[in-house]
Motif scaffolding. Structure first.
Motif, short mmCIF file in Angstrom:
data_model
loop_
_atom_site.label_atom_id
_atom_site.label_comp_id
_atom_site.label_asym_id
_atom_site.label_seq_id
_atom_site.Cartn_x
_atom_site.Cartn_y
_atom_site.Cartn_z
N SER A 150 0.83 -1.21 0.00
CA SER A 150 0.00 0.00 0.00
C SER A 150 0.86 1.26 0.00
O SER A 150 0.35 2.36 -0.14
N GLU A 151 2.16 1.10 0.18
CA GLU A 151 3.09 2.23 0.21
C GLU A 151 3.98 2.18 -1.03
O GLU A 151 4.39 1.11 -1.46
N PRO A 152 4.31 3.33 -1.60
CA PRO A 152 5.23 3.34 -2.74
C PRO A 152 6.67 3.13 -2.29
O PRO A 152 7.03 3.41 -1.15
N TYR A 153 7.48 2.61 -3.18
CA TYR A 153 8.91 2.42 -2.95
C TYR A 153 9.71 3.42 -3.76
O TYR A 153 9.31 3.77 -4.86
N VAL A 154 10.86 3.81 -3.24
CA VAL A 154 11.85 4.53 -4.02
C VAL A 154 12.88 3.48 -4.43
O VAL A 154 13.59 2.93 -3.59
N PHE A 155 12.92 3.16 -5.71
CA PHE A 155 13.79 2.11 -6.22
C PHE A 155 15.21 2.62 -6.44
O PHE A 155 15.45 3.81 -6.55
N TRP A 156 16.13 1.65 -6.59
CA TRP A 156 17.50 1.99 -6.94
C TRP A 156 17.50 2.53 -8.37
O TRP A 156 16.77 2.07 -9.22
N ASN A 157 18.37 3.49 -8.62
CA ASN A 157 18.56 3.97 -9.98
C ASN A 157 19.73 3.19 -10.59
O ASN A 157 20.21 2.20 -10.02
N LYS A 158 20.22 3.63 -11.72
CA LYS A 158 21.31 2.93 -12.41
C LYS A 158 22.57 2.84 -11.52
O LYS A 158 23.21 1.81 -11.46
N ILE A 159 22.88 3.92 -10.84
CA ILE A 159 24.05 3.93 -9.95
C ILE A 159 23.88 2.90 -8.84
O ILE A 159 24.79 2.11 -8.56
N GLY A 160 22.72 2.89 -8.21
CA GLY A 160 22.46 1.94 -7.13
C GLY A 160 22.50 0.50 -7.61
O GLY A 160 23.10 -0.38 -6.97
N ARG A 161 21.87 0.24 -8.77
CA ARG A 161 21.88 -1.12 -9.32
C ARG A 161 23.31 -1.57 -9.64
O ARG A 161 23.68 -2.71 -9.37
N GLN A 162 24.12 -0.67 -10.20
CA GLN A 162 25.50 -1.02 -10.52
C GLN A 162 26.29 -1.37 -9.25
O GLN A 162 27.07 -2.33 -9.24
N ARG A 163 26.09 -0.60 -8.20
CA ARG A 163 26.79 -0.86 -6.94
C ARG A 163 26.41 -2.24 -6.38
O ARG A 163 27.27 -3.00 -5.93
N VAL A 164 25.11 -2.54 -6.42
CA VAL A 164 24.64 -3.83 -5.90
C VAL A 164 25.12 -4.97 -6.79
O VAL A 164 25.58 -6.00 -6.27
N LEU A 165 25.05 -4.81 -8.10
CA LEU A 165 25.51 -5.87 -9.00
C LEU A 165 27.01 -6.13 -8.84
O LEU A 165 27.45 -7.28 -8.88
N GLN A 166 27.79 -5.09 -8.64
CA GLN A 166 29.23 -5.28 -8.39
C GLN A 166 29.46 -6.09 -7.12
O GLN A 166 30.32 -6.97 -7.07
N LEU A 167 28.67 -5.80 -6.07
CA LEU A 167 28.78 -6.57 -4.84
C LEU A 167 28.44 -8.03 -5.09
O LEU A 167 29.18 -8.93 -4.67
N ILE A 168 27.33 -8.28 -5.76
CA ILE A 168 26.89 -9.67 -6.02
C ILE A 168 27.95 -10.41 -6.84
O ILE A 168 28.34 -11.53 -6.49
N GLU A 169 28.46 -9.78 -7.89
CA GLU A 169 29.48 -10.42 -8.71
C GLU A 169 30.74 -10.72 -7.92
O GLU A 169 31.40 -11.73 -8.13
N SER A 170 31.10 -9.85 -6.98
CA SER A 170 32.31 -10.06 -6.20
C SER A 170 32.16 -11.21 -5.20
O SER A 170 33.14 -11.81 -4.78
N LYS A 171 30.92 -11.52 -4.81
CA LYS A 171 30.68 -12.55 -3.80
C LYS A 171 30.37 -13.92 -4.39
O LYS A 171 30.53 -14.93 -3.72
N LEU A 172 29.87 -13.96 -5.63
CA LEU A 172 29.50 -15.23 -6.23
C LEU A 172 30.71 -15.90 -6.88
O LEU A 172 31.54 -15.24 -7.48
N GLU A 173 30.76 -17.20 -6.76
CA GLU A 173 31.80 -17.98 -7.42
C GLU A 173 31.13 -18.76 -8.53
O GLU A 173 30.19 -19.48 -8.32
N TYR A 174 31.66 -18.60 -9.73
CA TYR A 174 31.10 -19.33 -10.87
C TYR A 174 31.91 -20.55 -11.15
O TYR A 174 33.07 -20.63 -10.98
#
Length: 174
Positions: A150-174
């Motif tokens: 019932s409440e709106p969210y303020v989503f990550w923008n491109k900068i935020g998504r890039q920061r999070v994706l870099q973190l995920i990539e650094s932690k995952l082992e392929y």
């Protein structure tokens, strides 16, 4: 935002990759995720778990949120999945609500403690400064409605998504 992704094993280690992020459901509660995981029949290896923001926004008691989170993680183990935990991102549109921010910080500490023997990706740390103030340049300017809330969210923008994706990539082992 709720992200629950999974990696499924293919024929060999080199063929292993993220195959689907189809469990991603905006507005999903932890109880909703439990129902979805119960229905999973895939031969998945790992599940990235980022859930709880909706429960916090709905004002659910922290003790109940923690109980449901434990139930979700235990279910994943029972089904043979390895949970990869993430802390929750700051709720930018609730930045001035001390009670919500405190509950979010306490839940993130709980996630870190619960994940002491698991991989825990600290998304919160990607989106705050050294004083735990939200980096608003990582978020969109306007909130948006999300299905199931019932409440709106303020989503990550491109900068935020890039920061999070870099973190995920650094932690995952392929």
């Amino acid at each position: 935002m709720t992200i629950v992704s999974y990696m499924c094993r293919r024929r060999s280690k080199q063929d292993e990759k993220v195959l689907q992020s189809g469990l991603c459901v905006s507005g999903q509660t932890i109880c909703g995720a439990i129902k979805r995981v119960r229905q999973l029949e895939d031969q998945c290896k790992s599940i990235i778990v980022n859930i709880g923001s909706v429960d916090i926004m709905k004002g659910r008691p922290l003790v109940q949120i923690e109980h449901d989170f434990r139930e979700l993680i235990n279910l994943m183990f029972k089904k043979g999945y390895t949970p990869i935990l993430t802390t929750l991102a700051p709720l930018a549109n609730f930045a001035h609500d001390k009670q919500v921010k405190t509950k979010l910080e306490r839940f993130n500490q709980f996630i870190k403690k619960e994940g002491k023997f698991l991989v825990v990706m600290d998304i919160w740390a990607c989106l705050v400064n050294e004083r735990s103030h939200i980096l608003f340049d990582c978020f969109q300017n306007e909130p948006r409605m999300v299905t199931g809330t019932s409440e709106p969210y303020v989503f990550w923008n491109k900068i935020g998504r890039q920061r999070v994706l870099q973190l995920i990539e650094s932690k995952l082992e392929y």
